[in-house]
Design a protein around this motif. Structure first.
Motif, short mmCIF file in Angstrom:
data_model
loop_
_atom_site.label_atom_id
_atom_site.label_comp_id
_atom_site.label_asym_id
_atom_site.label_seq_id
_atom_site.Cartn_x
_atom_site.Cartn_y
_atom_site.Cartn_z
N MET A 244 -42.06 9.28 -5.49
CA MET A 244 -42.76 9.34 -6.77
C MET A 244 -44.19 9.80 -6.53
SD MET A 244 -42.65 5.18 -7.14
CE MET A 244 -43.26 5.08 -8.80
N ASP A 245 -44.75 10.54 -7.49
CA ASP A 245 -46.11 11.04 -7.34
C ASP A 245 -47.15 9.96 -7.60
OD1 ASP A 245 -45.37 13.65 -6.62
OD2 ASP A 245 -45.12 14.21 -8.72
N SER A 246 -46.79 8.99 -8.44
CA SER A 246 -47.74 7.94 -8.79
C SER A 246 -46.97 6.73 -9.31
CB SER A 246 -48.71 8.43 -9.86
OG SER A 246 -48.02 8.79 -11.04
N ILE A 247 -47.62 5.58 -9.31
CA ILE A 247 -47.02 4.39 -9.88
C ILE A 247 -46.82 4.60 -11.38
CG2 ILE A 247 -47.35 1.94 -10.36
CD1 ILE A 247 -46.77 2.51 -7.44
N GLY A 248 -45.61 4.37 -11.84
CA GLY A 248 -45.29 4.60 -13.23
C GLY A 248 -44.76 5.99 -13.51
N GLY A 249 -44.80 6.87 -12.50
CA GLY A 249 -44.32 8.23 -12.68
C GLY A 249 -42.82 8.35 -12.44
N LYS A 250 -42.31 9.56 -12.55
CA LYS A 250 -40.90 9.82 -12.36
C LYS A 250 -40.49 9.50 -10.92
CE LYS A 250 -37.44 13.49 -12.34
NZ LYS A 250 -37.19 14.96 -12.51
N VAL A 251 -39.34 8.85 -10.78
CA VAL A 251 -38.81 8.49 -9.46
C VAL A 251 -37.65 9.43 -9.13
CG1 VAL A 251 -37.79 6.68 -8.04
CG2 VAL A 251 -39.47 6.09 -9.81
N THR A 252 -37.71 10.04 -7.96
CA THR A 252 -36.65 10.93 -7.51
C THR A 252 -35.81 10.25 -6.44
OG1 THR A 252 -37.98 12.91 -7.95
CG2 THR A 252 -36.11 13.16 -6.44
N LYS A 253 -34.49 10.25 -6.63
CA LYS A 253 -33.56 9.76 -5.61
C LYS A 253 -33.08 10.96 -4.80
CE LYS A 253 -29.23 9.17 -6.51
NZ LYS A 253 -28.60 10.08 -5.49
N HIS A 254 -33.32 10.94 -3.52
CA HIS A 254 -32.94 12.05 -2.66
C HIS A 254 -31.54 11.85 -2.09
CE1 HIS A 254 -36.98 13.82 -2.82
NE2 HIS A 254 -37.39 12.56 -2.90
N GLU A 255 -31.01 12.91 -1.51
CA GLU A 255 -29.67 12.86 -0.94
C GLU A 255 -29.63 11.94 0.28
OE1 GLU A 255 -27.03 14.21 -2.46
OE2 GLU A 255 -28.49 14.68 -4.02
N VAL A 256 -28.44 11.72 0.84
CA VAL A 256 -28.29 10.80 1.97
C VAL A 256 -29.22 11.22 3.11
CG1 VAL A 256 -26.71 9.96 3.73
CG2 VAL A 256 -25.93 10.19 1.37
N ALA A 257 -30.04 10.28 3.56
CA ALA A 257 -30.97 10.54 4.65
C ALA A 257 -30.36 10.24 6.01
CB ALA A 257 -32.24 9.70 4.47
N LEU A 258 -29.50 9.22 6.05
CA LEU A 258 -28.82 8.84 7.28
C LEU A 258 -27.61 8.00 6.91
CD1 LEU A 258 -28.93 8.75 10.46
CD2 LEU A 258 -30.10 6.54 10.21
N SER A 259 -26.50 8.27 7.59
CA SER A 259 -25.26 7.54 7.35
C SER A 259 -24.82 6.82 8.61
CB SER A 259 -24.16 8.50 6.90
OG SER A 259 -22.91 7.84 6.80
N VAL A 260 -24.15 5.69 8.45
CA VAL A 260 -23.71 4.93 9.61
C VAL A 260 -22.77 5.75 10.48
CG1 VAL A 260 -21.73 3.85 8.46
CG2 VAL A 260 -22.89 2.63 10.33
N LYS A 261 -22.02 6.64 9.90
CA LYS A 261 -21.07 7.46 10.68
C LYS A 261 -21.77 8.46 11.57
CE LYS A 261 -20.25 10.67 6.82
NZ LYS A 261 -20.97 11.80 7.38
N ASP A 262 -23.06 8.71 11.34
CA ASP A 262 -23.81 9.67 12.14
C ASP A 262 -24.67 8.99 13.22
OD1 ASP A 262 -22.81 11.85 10.67
OD2 ASP A 262 -24.30 11.51 9.10
N ILE A 263 -24.48 7.68 13.40
CA ILE A 263 -25.20 6.93 14.43
C ILE A 263 -24.22 6.64 15.56
CG2 ILE A 263 -26.55 4.85 14.93
CD1 ILE A 263 -27.08 4.69 11.86
N PRO A 264 -24.36 7.26 16.72
CA PRO A 264 -23.33 7.20 17.76
C PRO A 264 -22.94 5.79 18.19
CG PRO A 264 -24.96 8.87 18.30
CD PRO A 264 -25.49 8.12 17.12
N TRP A 265 -23.87 4.87 18.20
CA TRP A 265 -23.62 3.54 18.74
C TRP A 265 -23.32 2.50 17.66
CZ3 TRP A 265 -27.25 -0.02 17.00
CH2 TRP A 265 -28.44 0.52 16.49
#
Length: 366
Positions: free
Chosen positions: A97-118
């Motif tokens: 978000m650019d500021s408190i009270g402003g529009k909130v953007t939800k971004h795509e998956v940043a990290l998934s458990v299936k992509d963590i080798p251990w």
């Protein structure tokens, strides 16, 4: 009347077996869960997003923009228990978000458990840091032996995608990494949590799978503490030993295991104000946010009090951030779902008194 007599007899029998306390805890949780789904509350703040369930918000300002690194709650169909198995998160979505009270953007998956080798299961509360042109995402996840460790993933973009390192951070354990960069550029990780966070199962550097399910069970001894470690220059490992975060009362004595209203449970955070270090945390089963103040990042920290009363839902987890000369607390509750494992993140202003103490926050207004 016959039913009442049978109930009293059963309870007396349970008392003799020494398990009434755990039954009362279970009853309390059931009552709280029921209250969550039926109570019509007025709330201090509104959820930041509603398209997915989010919790445990760790907020930072990078490049003059607010980024929130939360857990992503899902309905996994897992029965609720004290180990927290019903919190079965599989990936992270970062919010901005650019500021408190402003529009909130939800971004795509940043990290998934299936992509963590251990990794095995359960991606719990994350945090992030920035240094030398790289963004670092720190995350707790159970390994393939069902033991919580803390890993790190990197990206050139604050919203990812992030690439996980092939192994967890050496020496890491438990949950809830919280990253703090001091004014001298040094970065520290605060981490740990009891009960489902497994901190109580570690002793002398070894994990006991059959250890306590709650805390040290030594009521009159100092409570288990959060941990702190300085990060190495590359932000991928600890630089030196892991230390205990010692919380003392105003007489200089450690808080005890039995002091559930004040002792550390999980959800550590660190921020600096007027040259003092504020260690804030959740008391867990008593549902408060509390704080203690020290003179350096390692403490010891002197307990000051609670600053947020219980939210709706069992868990409470937060971060505190200064934005354009005001301070804000990011937190979660269960307003959208009424279910303790399906939460939503919120933000409200955090205010202080002239002496630096934090004013009480009432997340529920009625």
């Amino acid at each position: 009347m016959i039913k009442e007599i049978k109930t009293l007899t059963l309870f007396a029998s349970m008392m003799s077996l020494g398990i009434a306390s755990s039954c009362q805890q279970a009853a309390n949780k059931t009552a709280e869960k029921s209250a969550d789904t039926t109570k019509k509350s007025k709330y201090l703040s509104a959820p930041l997003i509603s398209e997915i369930y989010t919790a445990d918000p760790s907020a930072h300002v990078f490049n003059d923009k607010i980024y929130i690194y939360p857990s992503h709650d899902v309905e996994a169909g897992t029965p609720e228990n004290d180990n927290g198995d019903h919190f079965d998160m599989r990936d992270y979505h970062i919010l901005s978000m650019d500021s408190i009270g402003g529009k909130v953007t939800k971004h795509e998956v940043a990290l998934s458990v299936k992509d963590i080798p251990w990794a095995g299961r359960q991606l719990w509360a994350p945090d992030a840091a920035y240094k030398n042109g790289t963004y670092y995402l720190y995350f707790p996840v159970k390994d393939k032996q069902d033991v919580f460790r803390i890993g790190v993933a990197t990206s050139k973009n604050p919203v990812g995608p992030f690439k996980a390192e092939p192994e967890p951070i050496k020496g890491s354990l438990s949950i809830d990494p919280a990253m703090f960069t001091d004014t001298d550029g040094s970065t520290y990780m605060y981490f740990g949590g009891i009960w489902g966070g497994q901190l109580q199962r570690w002793k002398d550097g070894k994990y006991d799978a059959n250890g306590s399910k709650t805390d040290s069970q030594k009521e009159n001894e100092p409570a288990l503490s959060a941990k702190v470690a300085k990060m190495s220059g590359d932000m991928l490992s600890f630089d030196g030993e892991i230390k205990d975060v010692q919380i003392l009362d105003k007489q200089g004595k450690p808080l005890l295991t039995k002091d559930h209203d004040r002792r550390f449970f999980e959800g550590a955070w660190m921020h600096k104000y007027n040259g003092k270090y504020y260690f804030t945390y959740s008391t867990g089963d008593t549902h408060y946010l509390a704080y203690a103040i020290g003179d350096n990042p390692y403490g010891p920290f002197t307990y000051q009090g609670t600053f947020m009363n219980p939210v709706q839902g069992w868990t409470t987890h937060h971060s505190i951030l200064e934005i354009t000369d005001k301070w804000y607390i990011f937190y979660h509750d269960t307003e959208l779902s009424g279910k303790t494992h399906l939460r939503n993140v919120k933000v409200t202003e955090l205010k202080r008194n002239a002496d630096g103490t934090i004013q009480m926050i009432e997340p529920i207004l009625n």
